[in-house]
Design an enzyme around this catalytic site. Structure first.
Site, mmCIF file in Angstrom:
data_model
loop_
_atom_site.group_PDB
_atom_site.id
_atom_site.type_symbol
_atom_site.label_atom_id
_atom_site.label_comp_id
_atom_site.label_asym_id
_atom_site.label_seq_id
_atom_site.Cartn_x
_atom_site.Cartn_y
_atom_site.Cartn_z
ATOM 1 N N HIS A 243 0.261 -9.038 -2.969
ATOM 2 C CA HIS A 243 -0.587 -10.200 -3.270
ATOM 3 C C HIS A 243 -1.689 -10.346 -2.212
ATOM 4 O O HIS A 243 -2.882 -10.420 -2.542
ATOM 5 C CB HIS A 243 0.296 -11.457 -3.317
ATOM 6 C CG HIS A 243 -0.439 -12.721 -3.635
ATOM 7 N ND1 HIS A 243 -0.464 -13.268 -4.901
ATOM 8 C CD2 HIS A 243 -1.180 -13.551 -2.860
ATOM 9 C CE1 HIS A 243 -1.198 -14.378 -4.887
ATOM 10 N NE2 HIS A 243 -1.638 -14.585 -3.652
ATOM 11 N N GLU A 244 -1.286 -10.359 -0.956
ATOM 12 C CA GLU A 244 -2.277 -10.542 0.117
ATOM 13 C C GLU A 244 -3.221 -9.342 0.194
ATOM 14 O O GLU A 244 -4.405 -9.497 0.508
ATOM 15 C CB GLU A 244 -1.589 -10.777 1.469
ATOM 16 C CG GLU A 244 -0.699 -12.030 1.527
ATOM 17 C CD GLU A 244 -1.380 -13.323 1.079
ATOM 18 O OE1 GLU A 244 -2.609 -13.466 1.251
ATOM 19 O OE2 GLU A 244 -0.670 -14.201 0.525
ATOM 20 N N HIS A 247 -6.007 -9.953 -2.129
ATOM 21 C CA HIS A 247 -7.015 -10.828 -1.505
ATOM 22 C C HIS A 247 -7.863 -10.026 -0.513
ATOM 23 O O HIS A 247 -9.086 -10.163 -0.452
ATOM 24 C CB HIS A 247 -6.327 -11.964 -0.734
ATOM 25 C CG HIS A 247 -5.802 -13.082 -1.592
ATOM 26 N ND1 HIS A 247 -6.589 -13.763 -2.491
ATOM 27 C CD2 HIS A 247 -4.575 -13.668 -1.659
ATOM 28 C CE1 HIS A 247 -5.860 -14.721 -3.082
ATOM 29 N NE2 HIS A 247 -4.640 -14.678 -2.598
ATOM 30 N N GLU A 273 -7.817 -15.644 -6.310
ATOM 31 C CA GLU A 273 -6.440 -15.513 -6.765
ATOM 32 C C GLU A 273 -6.319 -14.460 -7.878
ATOM 33 O O GLU A 273 -5.295 -13.793 -7.990
ATOM 34 C CB GLU A 273 -5.920 -16.876 -7.232
ATOM 35 C CG GLU A 273 -4.425 -16.963 -7.429
ATOM 36 C CD GLU A 273 -3.590 -16.890 -6.143
ATOM 37 O OE1 GLU A 273 -4.182 -16.818 -5.036
ATOM 38 O OE2 GLU A 273 -2.359 -16.879 -6.252
HETATM 39 MG MG MG Z 1 -3.027 -16.253 -3.079
#
Ligand code: MG
Length: 480
Positions: A243-244, A247, A273
């Site tokens: 997830h990170e 980003h 997101e």
């Molecule tokens: Mg996030």
């Protein structure tokens, strides 16, 4: 530059700062944000913005001016005493929230929440809005978004998603992924590092560290992600890491020549997101990805040696009724968000008072997820967002999921052999598409415009619904 420096101080606070440093760090951060606010709202800034508006500017210049003016207007429309009162209430409310959650007593937080809502309402009045005050708050996180659009898209999403979730939840659930024995943190870290770099995270311009809550900080040539580990759970650090990294890939994908300008900044919270969710879910919970990476994970977690890949795949995609948003699967996650949006809309629409949040929450929760909420700690007290006054943030999580699914559909259509590529460990063509169609534009377009340019269509929740049906029908052996 000052904001980037403030980001570094915040990163250090969560990673390496000794506990004794916290009081000094709070003062350093307050001093720096004072300087930033002063400069942003200064007479000079106003003069510069007005002077530049009279000039003929390049296409890039127009965007840089548009975004600078937006920041300047918003910041200078909020009086200093309101800014200070919000900051003060935030720190009091965070403390109250932590105690309220621990002791399961909503009453401890309620007065601060009431105050925070009043302050944000005042802020909305200062900033100005079109239809409803809530739009002013939403606009801070998702520029250009309006609550009437979100109302429409969420009600369509709810009508389509709730029956699907009910159908899946009625089926026998796969066992969660378990690996007997432990995996030392070093081994996990090495595996995660290898996976994240293999999908494009550039360690020459980034770092991976440990913090109590995973986050991403920085832009361009210095992007830092953090995770936390559990020695007994093979996926605890892994999915947050993906997830990170999503980003981080966005932040590393801005063009160097625009560094320090809005053209090297993210479009919105929702768009940000979408990048993290795309890598975490569409890629990272997909079969092609694991058909390549599973042997590496088994090596790091020898306890997984007896778990065949199809079983692992079902385990990481199990759909469950759960109380906690951050632990929710990709199907029920949006239900958790829509519930929060209902509560925010009811508060700012004057329908309920802050004291009525628990009962309103519990009622809606049962409607969305079909189980009663056992207590407020696992209900309306679980997230920090409202204590810090971030009303208008939650809907961006669901928007991110919808954007991600729409990007994903376009990528599958336009990148031939995508799944074979991913299964051979090559996510380059996928990252290339995102770089070209999303990352390199920075803030040039608003989220809605960028999505339409990249995918050829306006935001349409059917892409998410289609994705869910196509993936979870076979996974559960049912027709959706
Ligand atoms: Mg996030």
């Amino acid at each position: 530059m000052l904001e980037q420096a403030a980001g570094l101080l915040a990163w250090d606070e969560q990673t390496y700062m000794p506990p004794g440093g916290s009081a000094d760090r709070a003062r350093q951060k307050a001093a720096l944000s004072g300087v930033i606010h002063e400069r942003l709202t200064s007479k000079d800034m106003g003069r510069l913005v007005r002077a530049l508006k009279k000039r003929e500017l390049s296409a890039d210049g127009v965007i840089i001016l548009r975004e600078t003016e937006r920041n300047w207007r918003r910041a200078s429309s909020i009086p200093n005493d309101l800014v200070r009162e919000i900051a003060h209430t935030q720190s009091m409310a965070i403390e109250a929230w932590a105690r309220a959650r621990q002791e399961n007593k909503f009453k401890l937080l309620e007065p601060w929440l009431g105050k925070m809502v009043c302050l944000r309402q005042r802020e909305a009045e200062c900033v100005g809005y079109g239809d409803v005050p809530y739009d002013a708050l939403l606009d801070d996180f998702e520029p250009g978004a309006k609550s009437r659009d979100i109302d429409a898209i969420f009600s369509r999403l709810k009508a389509k998603l709730v029956p699907i979730a009910e159908k899946i939840l009625g089926e026998p659930q796969p066992a969660p992924v378990k690996a007997p024995g432990k995996c030392p943190l070093e081994g996990q870290r090495a595996f995660i590092m290898q996976v994240c770099t293999s999908i494009g995270f550039d360690l020459g311009r980034g770092r991976l560290d440990t913090s109590p809550h995973p986050f991403t900080m920085g832009a361009g040539n210095d992007v830092r992600i953090t995770v936390r580990y559990d020695e007994c759970d093979p996926t605890y650090a892994l999915f947050p890491a993906l997830h990170e990294t999503g980003h981080a890939l966005y932040e590393q994908g801005f063009l160097e020549k625009y560094s320090g300008t809005p053209l090297a900044e993210a479009v919105s919270a929702g768009l940000h997101e979408s990048q993290s969710r795309l890598w975490e879910n569409m890629v990272g919970r997909g079969m092609p990805f694991w058909s390549f990476h599973y042997p590496g994970l088994q090596k790091a977690f020898p306890g997984l040696k007896k778990t065949p890949l199809p079983e692992f795949y079902r385990g990481i995609n199990a759909v469950r009724r759960s109380f906690i948003r951050t632990a929710a699967d990709e199907i029920t996650y949006n239900l958790h968000i829509m519930l929060r949006y209902d509560v925010e809309a009811a508060i700012f629409g004057g329908k309920i008072k802050t004291g009525e949040i628990p009962s309103y929450w519990n009622e809606r929760f049962e409607e969305y997820l079909g189980i009663p909420v056992p207590d407020d700690a696992r209900g309306c007290l679980q997230d920090i967002h409202w204590a810090v006054g971030s009303f208008g943030y939650f809907p961006t999580y669901a928007l991110g999921n919808l954007y991600a699914a729409q990007f994903w559909a376009a990528i599958r259509w336009r990148v031939p052999g995508l799944e074979e590529c991913i299964a051979s460990g090559d996510t380059g063509p996928l990252l290339g598409w995102l770089r070209k169609n999303v990352h390199r534009h920075g803030k040039r377009y608003r989220a809605a415009e960028l999505l339409e340019k990249a995918t050829g269509e306006k935001l349409n929740e059917d892409y998410f619904i289609g994705y869910v049906k196509e993936k979870y029908g076979p996974l559960y052996g049912i027709r959706l």
